[in-house]
Structure formats: structure tokens, C-alpha cells
Design an enzyme around this catalytic site. Structure first.
Site, PDB file in Angstrom:
ATOM      1  N   TYR A  37      20.865  -1.627  32.702  1.00 42.01           N
ATOM      2  CA  TYR A  37      20.797  -1.403  34.143  1.00 42.01           C
ATOM      3  C   TYR A  37      22.180  -1.084  34.700  1.00 42.01           C
ATOM      4  O   TYR A  37      23.102  -1.904  34.648  1.00 42.01           O
ATOM      5  CB  TYR A  37      20.232  -2.637  34.863  1.00 42.01           C
ATOM      6  CG  TYR A  37      18.829  -3.041  34.446  1.00 42.01           C
ATOM      7  CD1 TYR A  37      17.991  -2.175  33.747  1.00 42.01           C
ATOM      8  CD2 TYR A  37      18.346  -4.306  34.751  1.00 42.01           C
ATOM      9  CE1 TYR A  37      16.721  -2.556  33.375  1.00 42.01           C
ATOM     10  CE2 TYR A  37      17.067  -4.697  34.385  1.00 42.01           C
ATOM     11  CZ  TYR A  37      16.257  -3.821  33.688  1.00 42.01           C
ATOM     12  OH  TYR A  37      14.991  -4.194  33.309  1.00 42.01           O
TER      13      TYR A  37
ATOM     14  N   HIS B  52      14.983  -4.805  24.334  1.00 40.97           N
ATOM     15  CA  HIS B  52      14.444  -4.076  25.488  1.00 40.97           C
ATOM     16  C   HIS B  52      13.179  -3.272  25.162  1.00 40.97           C
ATOM     17  O   HIS B  52      12.278  -3.166  25.989  1.00 40.97           O
ATOM     18  CB  HIS B  52      15.519  -3.154  26.059  1.00 40.97           C
ATOM     19  CG  HIS B  52      15.391  -2.933  27.528  1.00 40.97           C
ATOM     20  ND1 HIS B  52      16.461  -2.794  28.379  1.00 40.97           N
ATOM     21  CD2 HIS B  52      14.311  -2.831  28.325  1.00 40.97           C
ATOM     22  CE1 HIS B  52      16.037  -2.613  29.621  1.00 40.97           C
ATOM     23  NE2 HIS B  52      14.738  -2.621  29.609  1.00 40.97           N
TER      24      HIS B  52
END
Length: 281
Positions: A57, A115
Site C-alpha cells: 500500500y 498477500h
């Protein structure tokens, strides 16, 4: 808001909140940083102490925002972060975790996730996670965006049964996991962590939620969020960069959906009748 936020239980036996704070797209604009930090801090004030972030992010920028938000409050925060599959080798996981720890200004991550599935053998990633856990760098580990067959492979590995959660895309408009992944996970006591529980805001503007929202004097977004949190073994992690939205998310905890509500929502957003591939955004 309820005086005590509902919890679900990890396989380790630790209770975690069914409502957290997401940080996808946080840290991308320095002009919004103060508001993003204030929103996360308000969430902590309201008892929403689970914060989810990732090295991906904003190229680590979201983790830096989280670090500022939890300054002086680390011990009350349950911190979740994620490693990219391109960093999922033994050496890569160790390096990525150290970098995340520096950006987060902490000595440990409470829950560290892969992830999404990548090309590095899962057994190697699990071994790296276990090494980090033994070193005290992480307390628990899990995965994200794993479908049922991938979870089956994972739990069959040495130490693979130590997986604590699977973070997936799940909301009223993305109910595919209910066909097999959700029952599989519930049976094994592995909570699902639902990202984008309001479909990036799309469900806040969906007329099919209006009738149920009106019955509860709530917004459509709150109904969508309440529905996710009502599912057994599911944790919702909506992102809110404005304090108003944080308060609305917290208030959704007090919405008790009725049998009539669930029936109406099933008609508006039918559950799956066949296997669908796990969706990602």
C-alpha cells in the site's frame, strides 16, 4: 456503539475484533495524511483496535501513516500487515518483515499475511513465517486471496496448520466464497477477513439496500457492513479516511439484522449456487 466490540477467535485461541480498520490507498497523498492519521486514531478511541495494512500500500506509505496513528498506543493495537508474493522466499520474507517493522516503528507484527499466492513454494514461505514467529518478529501468520484448493494445500504442509486467517474479497455483491471456502474455513475455525466489505463504496449507493436501511434508520453502507459482521467467523476491515465514516462504521456494530432483513438481502443479492473462482481487486 456497543460498549464491547464483538470478537471472533483465531485458531491460536486469541480473540480478535470482528471490525477493523483497513488502509488500502492510504498514504498515497501527503495532503491527506493528517486526516488519515486522525481517522485511525478516532477508530482506536472507539475501540476499533485492529488495523490492517501492507507493504504494497503506497509502497510502504500506508505503514508509515499507521505508525504515526499508533504512536504511544502500540500495545492496544492488533497490527496486521502483508508481504508481497515476490518477497515470499525465506530471505525475502525476513527482509520484507524487517522493512515493515521499521516503517511501522514497532518490534512486532501481530498478524503477518502472504498477500496472494505466488511462485515461491508455499512450504518455503511457511518456514519463513515460522522463523519470524520464533524470533518474536511476528505473533501469528496467515494468508490472503487463497481459494479453497490453495488452503487445502497450505494446511497439508509442515506447520501449515498454524495459519490463522485468510483475507479475501467478500461482501454482499461478492458472495462466491459462501459456496465452499467459507464453510471450509468455518469448519476448521479459520476466520475470514473481508476486505472491501462495502465494495469500495459501491454498496453505499445501492438502492437494493434502501428498504433494510430504512428499517434500521441506517445508511446502506452500514447495512452492508453489518451483514458482513453478522457472518460467523468473519472479520470486516473497511477503510475510512474520514472521521465521519469511522463513526458510521463503528455504529454498524449496533445494527442487529432480523430474519426479514436477511431474507430481503438474499433476494437482492442471491447466494451462490455453484463454485466460482475467488475474486480479487
Amino acid at each position: 456503539m456497543s460498549s464491547e466490540i464483538r470478537t471472533t477467535t483465531l485458531p491460536s485461541g486469541e480473540a480478535v475484533l470482528v471490525l477493523g480498520q483497513g488502509t488500502w490507498k492510504t498514504g498515497e497523498d501527503r495532503g491527506r495524511r493528517a486526516d488519515e492519521v486522525a481517522a485511525l486514531r478516532l477508530g482506536l478511541d472507539l475501540g476499533i483496535t485492529l488495523i490492517d495494512t501492507a507493504e504494497m500500500y503506497a509502497g510502504g506509505g500506508a505503514e508509515e501513516v499507521v505508525a504515526e496513528a499508533i504512536t504511544g498506543r502500540r500495545d492496544e493495537t492488533f497490527l496486521v500487515s502483508k508481504v508481497l508474493p515476490t518477497n515470499a522466499s525465506q530471505a525475502g520474507v525476513k527482509r520484507a518483515c524487517e522493512n515493515s517493522l521499521k516503517r511501522l516503528a514497532t518490534d512486532r507484527i501481530d498478524l503477518y499475511l502472504l498477500h496472494w499466492p505466488g511462485t515461491v513454494p508455499l512450504a518455503e514461505t511457511v518456514e519463513a513465517f515460522e522463523a519470524l514467529k520464533n524470533a518474536g518478529k511476528i505473533r501469528h501468520w496467515g494468508v490472503s486471496n487463497f481459494d479453497t484448493d490453495e488452503m487445502e494445500e497450505l494446511v497439508g504442509l509442515p506447520s501449515g496448520g498454524n495459519v490463522q486467517t485468510n483475507q479475501i474479497l467478500y461482501n454482499l455483491s461478492r458472495r462466491g466464497p459462501e459456496f465452499d471456502l467459507a464453510p471450509w474455513s468455518l469448519k476448521r475455525g479459520i476466520p475470514l477477513m473481508a476486505y472491501s466489505p462495502v465494495e469500495q463504496g459501491a454498496l453505499a449507493r445501492n438502492a437494493r439496500l434502501d428498504a433494510v436501511a430504512a428499517r434500521h434508520n441506517a445508511t446502506s453502507a452500514q447495512i452492508a457492513l453489518a451483514w458482513v459482521m453478522a457472518q460467523p467467523g468473519v472479520i470486516a476491515i473497511p477503510k475510512a479516511s474520514r472521521q465521519e465514516h469511522v463513526r458510521q462504521n463503528a455504529a454498524a456494530l449496533d445494527i442487529a439484522l432480523t430474519a426479514e432483513d436477511f431474507a430481503d438481502l438474499d433476494r437482492a443479492f442471491p447466494p451462490p449456487t455453484r463454485k466460482r473462482g475467488l475474486e480479487m481487486i
